[in-house]
Design a protein around this motif. Structure first.
Motif, PDB file in Angstrom:
ATOM      1  N   ASN A  63     -10.137   7.958   3.792  1.00 25.11           N
ATOM      2  CA  ASN A  63     -11.038   9.110   3.693  1.00 25.11           C
ATOM      3  C   ASN A  63     -10.854   9.809   2.348  1.00 25.11           C
ATOM      4  O   ASN A  63     -10.010   9.431   1.540  1.00 25.11           O
ATOM      5  CB  ASN A  63     -10.857  10.060   4.875  1.00 25.11           C
ATOM      6  N   SER A  64     -11.649  10.832   2.121  1.00 27.56           N
ATOM      7  CA  SER A  64     -11.691  11.469   0.804  1.00 27.56           C
ATOM      8  C   SER A  64     -10.376  12.153   0.451  1.00 27.56           C
ATOM      9  O   SER A  64     -10.150  12.496  -0.705  1.00 27.56           O
ATOM     10  CB  SER A  64     -12.826  12.488   0.763  1.00 27.56           C
ATOM     11  N   GLN A  65      -9.526  12.338   1.422  1.00 29.10           N
ATOM     12  CA  GLN A  65      -8.234  12.970   1.160  1.00 29.10           C
ATOM     13  C   GLN A  65      -7.132  11.939   0.977  1.00 29.10           C
ATOM     14  O   GLN A  65      -5.961  12.294   0.942  1.00 29.10           O
ATOM     15  CB  GLN A  65      -7.887  13.907   2.319  1.00 29.10           C
ATOM     16  N   GLY A  66      -7.497  10.687   0.882  1.00 25.02           N
ATOM     17  CA  GLY A  66      -6.504   9.638   0.677  1.00 25.02           C
ATOM     18  C   GLY A  66      -5.663   9.354   1.905  1.00 25.02           C
ATOM     19  O   GLY A  66      -4.589   8.784   1.795  1.00 25.02           O
ATOM     20  N   LYS A  67      -6.170   9.734   3.069  1.00 19.30           N
ATOM     21  CA  LYS A  67      -5.416   9.514   4.297  1.00 19.30           C
ATOM     22  C   LYS A  67      -6.045   8.445   5.167  1.00 19.30           C
ATOM     23  O   LYS A  67      -7.241   8.183   5.089  1.00 19.30           O
ATOM     24  CB  LYS A  67      -5.294  10.823   5.082  1.00 19.30           C
ATOM     25  N   LEU A  68      -5.212   7.851   6.012  1.00 23.75           N
ATOM     26  CA  LEU A  68      -5.683   6.808   6.918  1.00 23.75           C
ATOM     27  C   LEU A  68      -6.056   7.452   8.247  1.00 23.75           C
ATOM     28  O   LEU A  68      -5.209   8.053   8.894  1.00 23.75           O
ATOM     29  CB  LEU A  68      -4.583   5.764   7.136  1.00 23.75           C
ATOM     30  N   THR A  69      -7.299   7.332   8.626  1.00 23.76           N
ATOM     31  CA  THR A  69      -7.762   8.022   9.835  1.00 23.76           C
ATOM     32  C   THR A  69      -8.242   7.077  10.921  1.00 23.76           C
ATOM     33  O   THR A  69      -8.780   7.522  11.922  1.00 23.76           O
ATOM     34  CB  THR A  69      -8.914   8.973   9.479  1.00 23.76           C
ATOM     35  N   LEU A  80      -1.808  -2.209   2.946  1.00 24.85           N
ATOM     36  CA  LEU A  80      -1.901  -1.529   1.650  1.00 24.85           C
ATOM     37  C   LEU A  80      -0.603  -1.683   0.864  1.00 24.85           C
ATOM     38  O   LEU A  80      -0.622  -1.954  -0.338  1.00 24.85           O
ATOM     39  CB  LEU A  80      -2.219  -0.044   1.867  1.00 24.85           C
ATOM     40  N   GLN A  81       0.486  -1.528   1.549  1.00 20.76           N
ATOM     41  CA  GLN A  81       1.779  -1.678   0.880  1.00 20.76           C
ATOM     42  C   GLN A  81       1.936  -3.092   0.345  1.00 20.76           C
ATOM     43  O   GLN A  81       2.505  -3.299  -0.720  1.00 20.76           O
ATOM     44  CB  GLN A  81       2.912  -1.346   1.844  1.00 20.76           C
ATOM     45  N   ALA A  82       1.407  -4.038   1.091  1.00 27.94           N
ATOM     46  CA  ALA A  82       1.481  -5.435   0.660  1.00 27.94           C
ATOM     47  C   ALA A  82       0.721  -5.654  -0.645  1.00 27.94           C
ATOM     48  O   ALA A  82       0.972  -6.604  -1.370  1.00 27.94           O
ATOM     49  CB  ALA A  82       0.929  -6.346   1.754  1.00 27.94           C
ATOM     50  N   GLU A  83      -0.216  -4.750  -0.947  1.00 28.00           N
ATOM     51  CA  GLU A  83      -0.978  -4.865  -2.190  1.00 28.00           C
ATOM     52  C   GLU A  83      -0.415  -3.964  -3.274  1.00 28.00           C
ATOM     53  O   GLU A  83      -1.008  -3.817  -4.340  1.00 28.00           O
ATOM     54  CB  GLU A  83      -2.450  -4.511  -1.942  1.00 28.00           C
ATOM     55  N   GLY A  84       0.708  -3.332  -2.965  1.00 27.25           N
ATOM     56  CA  GLY A  84       1.330  -2.472  -3.961  1.00 27.25           C
ATOM     57  C   GLY A  84       0.797  -1.058  -3.980  1.00 27.25           C
ATOM     58  O   GLY A  84       1.101  -0.281  -4.876  1.00 27.25           O
ATOM     59  N   ILE A  85      -0.005  -0.716  -2.994  1.00 27.06           N
ATOM     60  CA  ILE A  85      -0.544   0.644  -2.920  1.00 27.06           C
ATOM     61  C   ILE A  85       0.461   1.542  -2.195  1.00 27.06           C
ATOM     62  O   ILE A  85       0.755   1.336  -1.024  1.00 27.06           O
ATOM     63  CB  ILE A  85      -1.899   0.650  -2.188  1.00 27.06           C
ATOM     64  N   VAL A  86       0.962   2.502  -2.924  1.00 28.76           N
ATOM     65  CA  VAL A  86       1.996   3.380  -2.382  1.00 28.76           C
ATOM     66  C   VAL A  86       1.383   4.716  -1.967  1.00 28.76           C
ATOM     67  O   VAL A  86       0.616   5.322  -2.711  1.00 28.76           O
ATOM     68  CB  VAL A  86       3.091   3.631  -3.434  1.00 28.76           C
ATOM     69  N   SER A  87       1.738   5.175  -0.786  1.00 31.56           N
ATOM     70  CA  SER A  87       1.272   6.488  -0.343  1.00 31.56           C
ATOM     71  C   SER A  87       2.396   7.505  -0.496  1.00 31.56           C
ATOM     72  O   SER A  87       3.536   7.248  -0.134  1.00 31.56           O
ATOM     73  CB  SER A  87       0.818   6.420   1.109  1.00 31.56           C
ATOM     74  N   VAL A  88       2.055   8.629  -1.083  1.00 32.56           N
ATOM     75  CA  VAL A  88       3.021   9.700  -1.261  1.00 32.56           C
ATOM     76  C   VAL A  88       2.717  10.783  -0.228  1.00 32.56           C
ATOM     77  O   VAL A  88       1.616  11.321  -0.207  1.00 32.56           O
ATOM     78  CB  VAL A  88       2.929  10.291  -2.684  1.00 32.56           C
ATOM     79  N   SER A  89       3.674  11.072   0.616  1.00 33.57           N
ATOM     80  CA  SER A  89       3.469  12.061   1.676  1.00 33.57           C
ATOM     81  C   SER A  89       2.249  11.713   2.523  1.00 33.57           C
ATOM     82  O   SER A  89       1.458  12.575   2.869  1.00 33.57           O
ATOM     83  CB  SER A  89       3.291  13.457   1.073  1.00 33.57           C
ATOM     84  N   GLY A  90       2.136  10.430   2.808  1.00 31.35           N
ATOM     85  CA  GLY A  90       1.030  10.005   3.653  1.00 31.35           C
ATOM     86  C   GLY A  90      -0.318  10.017   2.967  1.00 31.35           C
ATOM     87  O   GLY A  90      -1.344   9.920   3.625  1.00 31.35           O
ATOM     88  N   ARG A  91      -0.319  10.151   1.654  1.00 36.21           N
ATOM     89  CA  ARG A  91      -1.587  10.163   0.931  1.00 36.21           C
ATOM     90  C   ARG A  91      -1.549   9.146  -0.198  1.00 36.21           C
ATOM     91  O   ARG A  91      -0.501   8.865  -0.746  1.00 36.21           O
ATOM     92  CB  ARG A  91      -1.851  11.539   0.320  1.00 36.21           C
ATOM     93  N   ILE A  92      -2.735   8.685  -0.558  1.00 34.39           N
ATOM     94  CA  ILE A  92      -2.856   7.728  -1.649  1.00 34.39           C
ATOM     95  C   ILE A  92      -3.475   8.438  -2.850  1.00 34.39           C
ATOM     96  O   ILE A  92      -4.488   9.118  -2.727  1.00 34.39           O
ATOM     97  CB  ILE A  92      -3.749   6.543  -1.217  1.00 34.39           C
ATOM     98  N   ASN A  93      -2.838   8.282  -3.986  1.00 32.68           N
ATOM     99  CA  ASN A  93      -3.313   8.924  -5.214  1.00 32.68           C
ATOM    100  C   ASN A  93      -4.573   8.242  -5.729  1.00 32.68           C
ATOM    101  O   ASN A  93      -4.527   7.098  -6.167  1.00 32.68           O
ATOM    102  CB  ASN A  93      -2.195   8.846  -6.262  1.00 32.68           C
ATOM    103  N   PRO A  94      -5.699   8.933  -5.692  1.00 33.00           N
ATOM    104  CA  PRO A  94      -6.973   8.324  -6.113  1.00 33.00           C
ATOM    105  C   PRO A  94      -7.010   8.044  -7.611  1.00 33.00           C
ATOM    106  O   PRO A  94      -7.783   7.206  -8.068  1.00 33.00           O
ATOM    107  CB  PRO A  94      -8.005   9.383  -5.720  1.00 33.00           C
ATOM    108  N   ARG A  95      -6.196   8.782  -8.370  1.00 37.62           N
ATOM    109  CA  ARG A  95      -6.203   8.538  -9.821  1.00 37.62           C
ATOM    110  C   ARG A  95      -5.645   7.171 -10.153  1.00 37.62           C
ATOM    111  O   ARG A  95      -6.086   6.513 -11.093  1.00 37.62           O
ATOM    112  CB  ARG A  95      -5.370   9.616 -10.531  1.00 37.62           C
ATOM    113  N   ARG A  96      -4.685   6.751  -9.372  1.00 34.29           N
ATOM    114  CA  ARG A  96      -4.071   5.448  -9.641  1.00 34.29           C
ATOM    115  C   ARG A  96      -4.737   4.325  -8.887  1.00 34.29           C
ATOM    116  O   ARG A  96      -4.873   3.213  -9.393  1.00 34.29           O
ATOM    117  CB  ARG A  96      -2.591   5.498  -9.262  1.00 34.29           C
TER     118      ARG A  96
END
Length: 101
Positions: A63-69, A80-96
Motif C-alpha cells: 500500500n501507499s504507506q509501504g506496508k503489507l496489508t 520480498l526479503q528473498a529479493e533483497g527488499i528490506v523493511s524498516v519498522s515494518g515499512r518499505i522505503n519507496p525511495r530505494r
DNA sequence: TGTTTGACGGACA
DNA sequence: CTGTCCGCCAAAC
C-alpha cells in the motif's frame, strides 16, 4: 462478464508482471498505470482473485504507506526479503525500492 | 435495485 | 508516531 472488466483485469496483470525484481509498486500506482486512477481497491480485489501459485509477482505490491496489508503478508514478506527488499519498522522505503515508471 | 464491502489513499487530530 | 475519518467506486450481496 463484460469486456471492460476483462481488460481491466488483464491490464492489472500485465502491469504487475512488469514490476522489476527488487522493486515494489503500490495499489494506487498500478491503478493509475491501468488508467483507473480511483480504483486502487479494485486492484487489490483483482490480486486477491489470483490463483495460488500464480506466476505473477503479487508480492511486489504494497500500500501507499509501504506496508503489507494482504491476508498472506507472511508469505509476502519472505518473498520480498528473498529479493533483497528490506523493511524498516515494518515499512518499505519507496525511495530505494519504489518502481520508477 | 438498494446496501454493504474492501490486498486503498490521503487528510487530519 | 498511532488512530480515526472520509472520499472513492466496482463487486458482491
Amino acid at each position: 462478464m463484460t469486456e471492460t472488466q476483462n481488460s481491466a483485469q488483464e491490464r492489472v496483470w500485465q502491469i504487475v508482471k512488469a514490476i522489476p525484481p527488487g522493486k515494489i509498486a503500490t495499489y494506487g500506482q498500478i491503478a493509475r498505470l491501468a488508467g483507473m486512477p480511483t480504483h486502487a481497491r479494485l486492484v487489490g480485489k483483482i490480486l486477491r482473485a489470483l490463483p495460488v501459485g500464480t506466476a505473477l509477482p503479487w508480492h511486489r505490491v504494497v500500500n501507499s504507506q509501504g506496508k503489507l496489508t494482504n491476508p498472506n503478508r507472511a508469505e509476502q514478506k519472505v518473498r520480498l526479503q528473498a529479493e533483497g527488499i528490506v523493511s524498516v519498522s515494518g515499512r518499505i522505503n519507496p525511495r530505494r525500492y519504489g518502481w520508477q515508471v
